[in-house]
Motif scaffolding. Structure first.
Motif, short mmCIF file in Angstrom:
data_model
loop_
_atom_site.label_atom_id
_atom_site.label_comp_id
_atom_site.label_asym_id
_atom_site.label_seq_id
_atom_site.Cartn_x
_atom_site.Cartn_y
_atom_site.Cartn_z
N ARG A 1 11.13 -6.51 10.63
CA ARG A 1 10.34 -5.28 10.52
C ARG A 1 9.75 -5.19 9.12
N GLY A 2 8.57 -4.58 9.04
CA GLY A 2 7.99 -4.29 7.74
C GLY A 2 8.01 -2.79 7.52
N ASN A 3 7.93 -2.41 6.26
CA ASN A 3 7.90 -0.98 5.93
C ASN A 3 6.57 -0.62 5.29
N THR A 4 6.46 0.63 4.87
CA THR A 4 5.21 1.04 4.20
C THR A 4 5.05 0.34 2.84
N ASP A 5 6.13 -0.27 2.35
CA ASP A 5 6.00 -1.00 1.08
C ASP A 5 5.73 -2.50 1.29
N LEU A 6 5.42 -2.88 2.52
CA LEU A 6 5.11 -4.30 2.79
C LEU A 6 3.96 -4.77 1.90
N ASN A 7 4.13 -5.94 1.29
CA ASN A 7 3.09 -6.48 0.41
C ASN A 7 2.43 -7.70 1.06
N ALA A 8 1.32 -8.12 0.48
CA ALA A 8 0.65 -9.35 0.89
C ALA A 8 0.99 -10.43 -0.14
N TYR A 9 1.05 -11.69 0.31
CA TYR A 9 1.41 -12.78 -0.60
C TYR A 9 0.43 -13.94 -0.43
N ALA A 10 -0.02 -14.46 -1.58
CA ALA A 10 -0.97 -15.58 -1.54
C ALA A 10 -0.28 -16.86 -1.09
N THR A 11 0.98 -17.02 -1.48
CA THR A 11 1.73 -18.22 -1.08
C THR A 11 3.10 -17.79 -0.55
N MET A 12 3.59 -18.52 0.38
CA MET A 12 4.95 -18.29 0.88
C MET A 12 5.35 -19.47 1.77
N GLU A 13 6.55 -19.95 1.59
CA GLU A 13 7.05 -21.02 2.46
C GLU A 13 7.22 -20.47 3.88
N ILE A 14 6.98 -21.32 4.84
CA ILE A 14 7.10 -20.90 6.24
C ILE A 14 8.54 -20.48 6.57
N THR A 15 9.49 -21.03 5.83
CA THR A 15 10.90 -20.72 6.08
C THR A 15 11.34 -19.42 5.39
N ASP A 16 10.52 -18.90 4.47
CA ASP A 16 10.90 -17.68 3.74
C ASP A 16 10.36 -16.43 4.39
N ALA A 17 9.56 -16.59 5.45
CA ALA A 17 8.87 -15.41 6.02
C ALA A 17 9.82 -14.55 6.86
#
Ligand code: KG4
Length: 336
Positions: free
Chosen positions: A320-336
């Motif tokens: 689940r995401g909250n209202t504080d969900l951020n966007a990320y330019a990079t992220m490992e597929i395993t960290d999502a």
């Protein structure tokens, strides 16, 4: 369960309604690619501005195409990484607003997980585990998909993505952006075997890849030809280039499938649209008795159907995401 998927990581603003992770109710894509083509690549600021302008209309159209209203949407899934940060932020903020206003769950989705999930829509019988080759403009990964949300990276590019390499090689050959599809068409006219191009090996890492040397080799060939006035056999160069890319991808994907004990192989992402890579994958899988899944061209490139689909499985896994969900330019597929 109806999930509204939203995607805005690059130059496509997309929204889709997906039922129970498998049934596509609508799939709408607005793209700024023609404008980006003027600059020979994506200008991030332009992409962000176009997302802002079109996202409301794209979501409205996704609802109307599906014959549904916002009240019938059970959750919002949005790509939150990786991508052009200003572009991703537009989708994330829009999705947060919708989820908050309707009081429904917000589900953050990793872009490449989405690309892989496009196959669940195209192939209702497909279930993990399988080996995925995710090849797009920004990402090149070999992934063991143990379950819908349990993934392990087996190999990755150390520099450029395969799609980036296609786009840059196409540019020096004078082809329009994005260059993958025009390179594919040009390669069909080539006889091949004319240009010797490098196939990189990453020392100590059997499954990792590198495309920057190949890109530089094509750039050097083109510059050398223009400086010496020599004619380039562009069609053969396109074919030899594509064969080099395929030679870096396909044997590694096959070896990874063997290592992980998978007999199903899935291709995903814009470069999976390439006819030579598709044919090589098909042949290699047939030789080994593996089943190959490649999405239709309409689901290879960026779309929101894949986000709605993966979002459903992330939801089932409790994400689940909250209202504080951020966007990320990079992220490992395993960290999502
Ligand atoms: O998946 P996608 O739409 O965006 C990303 O998530 O990055 O992939 C776009 C990439 C571009 O680099 C484009 O040139 C490439 O996919 N592409 C192709 C073909 N069609 C699109 N590359 C090779 N052959 C194609 N037929």
């Amino acid at each position: 369960m109806i999930v509204l998927g939203i995607e805005s990581t690059c130059d496509e603003t997309a929204a889709a309604l997906v039922e129970d992770g498998r049934h596509l109710l609508s799939n709408v894509i607005a793209t700024s690619v023609k404008e980006q083509a003027l600059y020979g690549g994506v200008v991030p600021e332009i992409a962000s501005r176009r997302h802002c302008e079109s996202i409301s209309a794209v979501v409205k159209k996704a609802l109307s195409d599906a014959g549904r209203t916002m009240d019938e949407v059970d959750a919002v899934a949005v790509t939150f990484a990786p991508g052009l940060i200003g572009a991703v932020l537009v989708g994330v903020n829009f999705a947060k607003s919708v989820a908050y206003a309707l009081g429904i769950p917000l589900i953050p989705v990793h872009h490449v997980r989405g690309h892989i999930a496009a196959n669940y829509i195209a192939f209702p019988e497909l279930k993990p585990p399988f080996l995925a080759l995710a090849i797009s403009g920004g990402n090149t990964l070999i992934v063991d998909v143990r379950d819908y949300t349990d993934l392990q990276v087996i190999g990755a590019t150390r520099d450029d993505a395969a799609g980036e390499c296609f786009d840059k090689a196409a540019r020096v050959l004078g082809l329009p952006y994005p260059g993958g599809a025009p390179m594919d068409a040009l390669a069909q006219q080539g006889r091949g075997g004319v240009y010797e191009l490098p196939r990189a090996h990453v020392s100590g890492s059997e499954f990792d890849m590198s495309f920057s040397g190949l890109k530089t080799a094509v750039v050097n060939l083109a510059h050398n030809a223009s400086q010496t006035g020599k004619m380039l056999d562009k069609a053969s160069l396109a074919l030899d280039f594509t064969r080099a890319v395929s030679d870096m991808l396909v044997p590694r994907a096959m070896a990874a499938a063997e290592l992980c004990g998978r007999s199903a192989v899935v291709a995903a992402g814009g470069v999976a649209a390439n006819s030579i890579i598709r044919a090589d994958l098909q042949r290699a899988c047939a030789e080994r008795g593996y089943t190959l899944y490649v999405p239709p061209l309409s689901l290879c490139g960026d779309n929101a159907a894949m986000i709605g689909c993966q979002g459903y499985y992330e939801y089932l896994a409790g994400k689940r995401g909250n209202t504080d969900l951020n966007a990320y330019a990079t992220m490992e597929i395993t960290d999502a």
